[in-house]
Write a protein that holds these residues in place. Structure first.
Motif, PDB file in Angstrom:
ATOM      1  N   THR A 191      -3.891   7.263  -2.934  1.00 21.69           N
ATOM      2  CA  THR A 191      -4.382   6.526  -2.122  1.00 21.69           C
ATOM      3  C   THR A 191      -5.162   7.021  -1.035  1.00 21.69           C
ATOM      4  O   THR A 191      -4.586   7.850  -0.338  1.00 21.69           O
ATOM      5  CB  THR A 191      -3.301   5.641  -1.666  1.00 21.69           C
ATOM      6  OG1 THR A 191      -2.382   5.394  -2.576  1.00 21.69           O
ATOM      7  CG2 THR A 191      -3.752   4.540  -0.482  1.00 21.69           C
ATOM      8  N   MET A 210       0.825  -1.239   0.025  1.00 25.19           N
ATOM      9  CA  MET A 210      -0.076  -0.120   0.103  1.00 25.19           C
ATOM     10  C   MET A 210       0.922   1.215  -0.007  1.00 25.19           C
ATOM     11  O   MET A 210       1.957   1.306   0.723  1.00 25.19           O
ATOM     12  CB  MET A 210      -0.987   0.066   1.268  1.00 25.19           C
ATOM     13  CG  MET A 210      -1.665   1.239   1.403  1.00 25.19           C
ATOM     14  SD  MET A 210      -3.083   1.301   2.829  1.00 25.19           S
ATOM     15  CE  MET A 210      -4.407   1.194   1.990  1.00 25.19           C
ATOM     16  N   ASN A 216      -7.092   7.970   2.152  1.00 19.05           N
ATOM     17  CA  ASN A 216      -6.571   7.958   3.722  1.00 19.05           C
ATOM     18  C   ASN A 216      -7.822   8.539   4.504  1.00 19.05           C
ATOM     19  O   ASN A 216      -9.015   9.013   3.956  1.00 19.05           O
ATOM     20  CB  ASN A 216      -5.297   8.810   3.987  1.00 19.05           C
ATOM     21  CG  ASN A 216      -5.648  10.306   3.612  1.00 19.05           C
ATOM     22  OD1 ASN A 216      -6.883  10.934   3.294  1.00 19.05           O
ATOM     23  ND2 ASN A 216      -4.677  11.063   3.230  1.00 19.05           N
ATOM     24  N   ASN A 230       0.660  10.507  -2.163  1.00 20.12           N
ATOM     25  CA  ASN A 230      -0.393  11.063  -2.833  1.00 20.12           C
ATOM     26  C   ASN A 230       0.479  12.347  -3.596  1.00 20.12           C
ATOM     27  O   ASN A 230       0.913  13.331  -2.955  1.00 20.12           O
ATOM     28  CB  ASN A 230      -1.403  11.507  -1.932  1.00 20.12           C
ATOM     29  CG  ASN A 230      -2.155  10.242  -1.631  1.00 20.12           C
ATOM     30  OD1 ASN A 230      -2.075   9.242  -2.123  1.00 20.12           O
ATOM     31  ND2 ASN A 230      -3.197  10.283  -0.642  1.00 20.12           N
TER      32      ASN A 230
END
Length: 129
Positions: free
Chosen positions: A21, A1, A23, A7
């Motif tokens: 990704t 991940m 959050n 980002n």
């Protein structure tokens, strides 16, 4: 991940590329669950939610990392650029992430917070009123 620090928005071969990704997903789920309970308790039996991806990019926040180290951030704590002496960012790019609500009032509050830094900057620099 991927890490949150991965980002970013970047230009690659003349194209704008968004690396993203999600959050704050667990707090978001908790917020939705609490709201669902409250809305149902208020008498509304149906509640429809839809989590949206990056393609629905309203309330974008956090594109300009802030911190004390110019090697790992672009802004200092007063939203001033490390690299451009006369540049402050008073929008949501300074935020670490989105609160999942319209950020307009938080943007205004942050602009008021940094106004004294902007006003105290040396006059005569290009771009300052």
């Amino acid at each position: 991940m991927a890490a949150i620090t991965d980002n970013r928005v970047r230009v690659e071969g003349g194209r704008t590329v968004v690396d993203w990704t999600p959050n704050n997903v667990a707090p978001h789920r908790e917020l939705v669950a609490r709201m669902r309970r409250l809305v149902r308790k208020a008498g509304y039996p149906l509640l429809f939610t839809q989590r949206m991806g990056i393609e629905t990019n309203s309330h974008m926040c956090g594109t300009a990392v802030a911190g004390p180290d110019p090697a790992t951030s672009v802004l200092d704590a007063s939203c001033r650029s490390h690299d451009v002496e006369n540049l402050w960012l008073a929008d949501s790019s300074f935020f670490p992430s989105s609160a999942a609500v319209n950020p307009a009032l938080t943007i205004a509050a942050n602009a008021l917070r940094i106004a004294t830094s902007v006003a105290g900057a040396p006059q005569g620099l290009p771009g300052l009123l």
